[in-house]
Structures are given as C-alpha cells and as structure tokens.
Scaffold this active site. Structure first.
Site, PDB file in Angstrom:
ATOM      1  N   GLU A 211     -51.422  86.369   0.042  1.00  0.00           N
ATOM      2  CA  GLU A 211     -51.745  86.753   1.417  1.00  0.00           C
ATOM      3  C   GLU A 211     -51.029  88.039   1.801  1.00  0.00           C
ATOM      4  O   GLU A 211     -51.583  88.905   2.483  1.00  0.00           O
ATOM      5  CB  GLU A 211     -51.354  85.620   2.385  1.00  0.00           C
TER       6      GLU A 211
ATOM      7  N   HIS B 191     -40.263  88.736   8.267  1.00  0.00           N
ATOM      8  CA  HIS B 191     -40.075  89.557   7.058  1.00  0.00           C
ATOM      9  C   HIS B 191     -38.645  90.031   6.863  1.00  0.00           C
ATOM     10  O   HIS B 191     -38.376  90.827   5.960  1.00  0.00           O
ATOM     11  CB  HIS B 191     -41.047  90.747   6.987  1.00  0.00           C
TER      12      HIS B 191
ATOM     13  N   ASP C 135     -41.915  82.586   6.633  1.00  0.00           N
ATOM     14  CA  ASP C 135     -43.257  83.156   6.411  1.00  0.00           C
ATOM     15  C   ASP C 135     -43.630  82.971   4.943  1.00  0.00           C
ATOM     16  O   ASP C 135     -43.145  83.715   4.096  1.00  0.00           O
ATOM     17  CB  ASP C 135     -43.239  84.628   6.811  1.00  0.00           C
TER      18      ASP C 135
HETATM   19 CO    CO Z   1     -45.826  87.721   6.077  1.00  0.00          CO
HETATM   20 ZN    ZN Z   2     -47.476  85.011   6.643  1.00  0.00          ZN
END
Ligand code: CO
Ligand code: ZN
Length: 329
Positions: A194, A303, A164
């Site tokens: 982001e 995450h 990610d």
């Molecule tokens: Co993320």
């Molecule tokens: Zn992301």
C-alpha cells in the site's frame, strides 16, 4: 486487544517483503475464517461465507522503510526510501534490517538540524568502521525499517510504530473474531504494497469483486504542531472518511456509516484528508467498481517513529465496523 496490537507491531515488514507479517496474521485469523488463502502478490484473505452481497474490508500489512543503494568506504550504508518516508521525522531513529542487524539513520547534513529535509542523502550507521566490515552484514538491496516500539502514555494513549497500518490489521482481526454468521459474504483482506501506491489492493479487488469495499487505515490529525488544517483529532472517535487525494467516498455509504454510529452511540468524526491516499481509491476503481469508503484510526505523527493512537478510537472503529458488517447490504 493491546496484546494483539503489540504482537502485530513486533514484526517488521517493508513493502514487498510482507511474508513474515503475513504468517503472524494468518495464525490469528485461521481459527475464525471459513477459508484463508493468499494470491500471487502476497495479499492475505480471510473469507467468512454468506449468501448476500460481497463486502471487502482491507488493511495493509506493509510499512514504510529503507533499502540499501550503496555502501560507502567509511562503512556507512546509503539508503533510499520505500514509501513516504519523511526523513526529518525518521532521522536519528533506530532501524533494524531483516537479518536483525541494528543501526541508526543519520542525515548527511549532520546533527545541527538545519539541513534536515527530504531529498537529501541519508545513511544508516551500523557502527562499522569500514566497507569491509559492513559488507559482512549488509548487501545492496537489503531492507530496513524503523525499530518497532509500543509505549503506554497518558490514559489509554500509546506511542510507537508501526501503527500504520498494523492497527488497521488488528481492527480487522478483531472484527473477524467478533463476527457471528451473517448474510453478507465478507472478505477480510490484508494487503501488500500500500505504501508504494496501493498496489496490492488492486488485484485483490479483482479477485474478490466486492459490491462494497472499506479500507481500514490510519489517518492524520489536525491537533499537532504544523498540521495541515483538518478536523480529525485524537480521541474524537472512529473517523469516517469523506475524501482524500485518492478517492471521493460513496455518498450513501458515508451517510449509512454516520447514521449507524449515531444509532449505536459510537463516537465518530468526519475525515477530510487534504493529502495522501488509501486502498479505498484502488478498490473503488478495480474490476467492476465498488461502492467504496473507509473507516480510519486517527493517528498523530503518522510515518514517524512515535506514531500515537488512542485505544478509545480503536474500540470505536471495531464497534462501528462490527455493526456495519453484520447488517445485510
Ligand atoms: Co502509511
Ligand atoms: Zn497506511
């Protein structure tokens, strides 16, 4: 492709500190773009000129991490999260600071496990035995990220971090590399910040003013223990987003991506994410507004230090986006 992914994952870059990963990506895109530039916030643009409508593709360069809020007498480093840190999955992971100092992240509740929950106090233990020792290496405001890793598991499945959203960045680089001249005026944008609320893609949209905007990011899957009910699964193909908490994707764009995938025999699935958001939401609502959607890479354990992807899904995303980009809007 795996070499490119590996390369992009090696450079840690927490939200607001994307300069290093930006340099790595710039080297990858320069041979293929008509122009490459950045803006005041640090968003990185690769423009492939065309005479048709404006298409903006966005993947974020930043990743979640920690910043130092205090240094204890004992030498432990007190930290606060940058982005959606889940401390349960982060606890007892290796972390690395921007200056290369390593440590492990530990909860105040200790190793018993019962006290692990968000909002508790967490520390980075760099192995020092006093504040004095720690202060030689670390200052208030320093940033750390979970240590990067990339491990091949069963078949073409890989675990590690940060997929990610380096995996989305890799997909964009690959799409740019594959793109021959086309009618659409295409902007590949590698966005900043982001993870702290889709901040970079907002001014990026004002710069580009796209007719159509597509985010390329990871999405959670429903096929892991404790997952919220959702249909996306690892190995199920490119995930065409319908909605998440930040956006209702453009109906016609969703339909077009679906029929394109069917027509070209690209494995795909539909994504309804019951939480979270992506750059899709901010791009849809910026400037004059955009027809917005997202193609997501299904990722288990997002995450955590052991995010997991299937390269077949990644290939499907590259293919689907490649087909969409070259078709005149
Ligand atoms: Co993320
Ligand atoms: Zn992301």
């Amino acid at each position: 492709m795996t070499e490119l992914i590996k390369k992009l994952m090696k450079t840690g870059s927490v939200s607001g500190r994307e300069a290093r990963i930006s340099e790595v990506i710039r080297k990858e895109i320069e041979p293929y773009a008509d122009e490459v530039y950045t803006d005041n916030l640090g968003n990185l643009y690769a423009h492939k000129k065309g005479n048709g409508k404006k298409l903006m593709l966005a993947a974020h360069m930043d990743e979640i991490g920690f910043f130092v809020t205090n240094i204890k007498e004992s030498g432990l480093v007190e930290v606060a999260p940058v982005g959606g840190i889940n401390y349960v999955s982060a606890a007892y992971s290796y972390v690395v600071f921007e200056n290369g100092v390593r440590g492990v992240i530990v909860p105040e509740g200790g190793v018993s496990g019962n006290d692990l929950k968000n909002g508790e106090k967490y520390y980075i233990d760099i192995g020092a035995s006093s504040r004095k020792q720690t202060e030689k290496k670390i200052s208030i405001g320093d940033f750390a990220v979970c240590e990067s890793s990339f491990t091949r598991l069963y078949g073409r499945r890989y675990a590690g971090r940060p997929f990610d959203d380096r995996i989305g960045c890799a997909v964009l680089v690959k799409c740019l590399e594959n793109l021959k001249a086309c009618e659409n005026d295409v902007y590949f944008v590698f966005t900043v910040q982001e993870e702290v609320g889709c901040r970079g893609s907002l001014p990026a949209s004002f710069n580009v003013r796209p007719d159509v905007a597509i985010a390329v990011d990871v999405t959670a899957t429903g096929d892991v223990p404790g997952a919220k009910s959702m249909a996306v699964k690892l190995g199920g193909g490119a995930a065409i987003k319908i909605r998440d908490n930040s956006v209702i994707c453009d109906f016609e764009l969703v339909e077009e991506l679906k029929s394109l995938a069917k027509e070209k025999n690209i494995k795909h699935q539909l994504e309804y994410l019951p939480f979270g958001g992506t750059d899709t939401g901010s791009m849809q609502r910026s400037a004059r507004g955009a027809v917005a959607g997202a193609v997501s890479i299904p990722t288990r354990y997002v995450h955590s230090a052991v995010e997991m992807i299937d390269m077949a899904d990644v290939d499907a995303c590259v293919k689907l986006l490649g087909e969409y980009i070259k078709k005149p809007i």
